[in-house]
Design a protein around this motif. Sequence first.
Motif, PDB file in Angstrom:
ATOM      1  N   HIS A 231      47.509  48.046  39.986  1.00 12.65           N
ATOM      2  CA  HIS A 231      46.373  48.761  40.555  1.00 12.65           C
ATOM      3  C   HIS A 231      46.830  49.697  41.659  1.00 12.65           C
ATOM      4  O   HIS A 231      46.408  50.848  41.749  1.00 12.65           O
ATOM      5  N   GLY A 232      47.747  49.207  42.482  1.00 10.94           N
ATOM      6  CA  GLY A 232      48.211  50.005  43.612  1.00 10.94           C
ATOM      7  C   GLY A 232      48.953  51.260  43.214  1.00 10.94           C
ATOM      8  O   GLY A 232      48.922  52.260  43.937  1.00 10.94           O
ATOM      9  N   VAL A 233      49.635  51.242  42.069  1.00 11.93           N
ATOM     10  CA  VAL A 233      50.395  52.418  41.645  1.00 11.93           C
ATOM     11  C   VAL A 233      49.665  53.217  40.561  1.00 11.93           C
ATOM     12  O   VAL A 233      50.235  54.128  39.966  1.00 11.93           O
ATOM     13  N   GLY A 234      48.418  52.869  40.303  1.00  8.94           N
ATOM     14  CA  GLY A 234      47.594  53.691  39.432  1.00  8.94           C
ATOM     15  C   GLY A 234      47.737  53.439  37.950  1.00  8.94           C
ATOM     16  O   GLY A 234      47.385  54.303  37.142  1.00  8.94           O
ATOM     17  N   ILE A 235      48.225  52.265  37.557  1.00  6.10           N
ATOM     18  CA  ILE A 235      48.348  51.944  36.136  1.00  6.10           C
ATOM     19  C   ILE A 235      47.042  51.399  35.579  1.00  6.10           C
ATOM     20  O   ILE A 235      46.691  51.652  34.426  1.00  6.10           O
ATOM     21  N   ILE A 236      46.294  50.654  36.402  1.00  7.78           N
ATOM     22  CA  ILE A 236      44.968  50.208  35.989  1.00  7.78           C
ATOM     23  C   ILE A 236      43.938  50.800  36.941  1.00  7.78           C
ATOM     24  O   ILE A 236      44.250  51.152  38.078  1.00  7.78           O
ATOM     25  N   SER A 237      42.721  50.875  36.479  1.00 11.93           N
ATOM     26  CA  SER A 237      41.674  51.570  37.214  1.00 11.93           C
ATOM     27  C   SER A 237      40.928  50.651  38.179  1.00 11.93           C
ATOM     28  O   SER A 237      41.007  49.425  38.094  1.00 11.93           O
ATOM     29  N   LEU A 283      47.421  48.394  28.902  1.00 16.92           N
ATOM     30  CA  LEU A 283      47.847  49.436  29.834  1.00 16.92           C
ATOM     31  C   LEU A 283      49.257  49.156  30.341  1.00 16.92           C
ATOM     32  O   LEU A 283      50.077  50.071  30.474  1.00 16.92           O
ATOM     33  N   PHE A 284      49.551  47.882  30.621  1.00 12.27           N
ATOM     34  CA  PHE A 284      50.880  47.495  31.108  1.00 12.27           C
ATOM     35  C   PHE A 284      51.943  47.828  30.065  1.00 12.27           C
ATOM     36  O   PHE A 284      53.069  48.214  30.397  1.00 12.27           O
ATOM     37  N   ASP A 285      51.588  47.714  28.803  1.00 11.31           N
ATOM     38  CA  ASP A 285      52.529  47.962  27.717  1.00 11.31           C
ATOM     39  C   ASP A 285      52.886  49.436  27.584  1.00 11.31           C
ATOM     40  O   ASP A 285      53.823  49.788  26.860  1.00 11.31           O
ATOM     41  N   GLU A 286      52.173  50.297  28.289  1.00 15.89           N
ATOM     42  CA  GLU A 286      52.445  51.736  28.239  1.00 15.89           C
ATOM     43  C   GLU A 286      53.606  52.139  29.153  1.00 15.89           C
ATOM     44  O   GLU A 286      54.097  53.266  29.071  1.00 15.89           O
ATOM     45  N   ILE A 287      54.034  51.245  30.025  1.00 12.40           N
ATOM     46  CA  ILE A 287      55.054  51.597  31.012  1.00 12.40           C
ATOM     47  C   ILE A 287      56.370  50.877  30.720  1.00 12.40           C
ATOM     48  O   ILE A 287      56.422  49.926  29.939  1.00 12.40           O
ATOM     49  N   SER A 288      57.408  51.330  31.370  1.00  9.88           N
ATOM     50  CA  SER A 288      58.678  50.609  31.387  1.00  9.88           C
ATOM     51  C   SER A 288      58.615  49.643  32.558  1.00  9.88           C
ATOM     52  O   SER A 288      58.747  50.043  33.716  1.00  9.88           O
ATOM     53  N   ALA A 289      58.397  48.372  32.281  1.00 10.93           N
ATOM     54  CA  ALA A 289      58.210  47.395  33.354  1.00 10.93           C
ATOM     55  C   ALA A 289      59.414  47.264  34.279  1.00 10.93           C
ATOM     56  O   ALA A 289      59.249  47.103  35.487  1.00 10.93           O
TER      57      ALA A 289
END
Length: 480
Positions: A231-237, A283-289
Amino acid sequence: MAAFWFVVLLVAGFAATAADSTSKPTYVTSLPGLDGPLPSRLETGYVTVDEENGAELFYYFVESEGDPRRDPVLLWLTGGDRCSVLSGLVFEIGPVELVREPYDGVSLPRLRRNPSSWTKVASILFVDSPVGAGFSFSRDPSGYDVGDISASLQLVKFLRKWFSEHEDYLANPFYVGGGSYAGKLVPFITQKISEGIEAGVRPTINLKGYTVGSPLTGDSSDFDSRVPYCHGVGIISDQLYKCLLFLRACDRLKTIMLHCHRKGYSKPRSLICSKAMSQFNKLFDEISAPHILYSKCIAVSPGPSNARTTSGRKILKEEVGLLQNPPPRPAIECVEYTHYLLYFWVNNNATLETLGIKKGTVNEWVRCHQGDLPYDEDIENSIKYHRNVVSQDYRALVYSGDHDAVVPFLSTQAWVRSLTDLVVDDWRAWHLDGQSAGFTITYGNNVTFTTVKSGGHTVPEYQPERCFAMFSRWISNRPL
């Protein structure tokens, strides 16, 4: 499990040809693919840690480039699912690194010196652990059945045996270190070494402390912290995370705070929470964790369970690049591309011979075994071991990459803060070349927590210069 028995039966079948467990170490001055000698002495070898099953741990000991008779000795462990410690040596803190260049499938991948190697200020003992990782093996299949506690106790046994054969290093300050999942084991191992010292066990190791990077603890906060971090880095709304925090009307099926907060995100206890977390996971799966700003690439750590096999072939072959477990090939711009190259460097006959690998003990080197060997995660929460160790006045450095979404710094910062209320150096920036390299805080129990700016999960892999500055200052008792 079929893959597991395939591996262990191969090992059992070759047991008669394996060398004696008391074999002498191998001394290496240069490595295949490296132009010129190593910057310091490299020793490799095996130490038996389970006589009944014939289990041996393989190690790489790299002497300090400074003053090896006085500089600290650091035990380093790699995390992941039974991953080889070569990941730490080649990709993070060791004296060499792979050259990122197109691979033709024939020649040997090239190495070069790592200008940010931690061996500039410390001797490092890299160990393939647990049994089954890298080149560590067991003659009896039962030797692979280990877990957090048994593998950690085997490492303590390993250290006592190793120091008995390397008494010249006993007076050197000794530290335990590791990253990711290994960070869960480090405080337990440190505590066991401390208990041995108190009990008068010989040889007496000059234990001074430990360091862990992006460490797991087993606590639910390890992964629950992904939600506020994302949330803090704008990955979820806000709609997904924050709206019900303020008790405003929201879509009931797309909110996390009300239905999941303080109940655990990783194990939803209600249908509403489960649906909200399903949306989060998409949404998490859209990023390189491992690093949220990097391209998402394929992982390069196949195990025998998903391998293509070549009938009748074993690892000790003459062909270059013909592997039973060929790794997937990522794009060259991916961090994982050098992980791909490592397979072809390690499994080359010249490399195996140079490192002194016992013939017939490992069917084929793979970077990580993905669940095909048994392992018991029987340390449920390691935070208590952190608390026990620092209460004995041992030093601790805990660091996190601020762009790591695998184990976000939020959870690590919180449990470190829970160890004590006494702050001796409050939250501040630390610098390299006149710029902030991260932020740090030091507590009254000799615990330092720091973030590394633009660091990922395997922090030194993404920020080698900053991590070297951090480690070299801390290991020499200087403030960051």
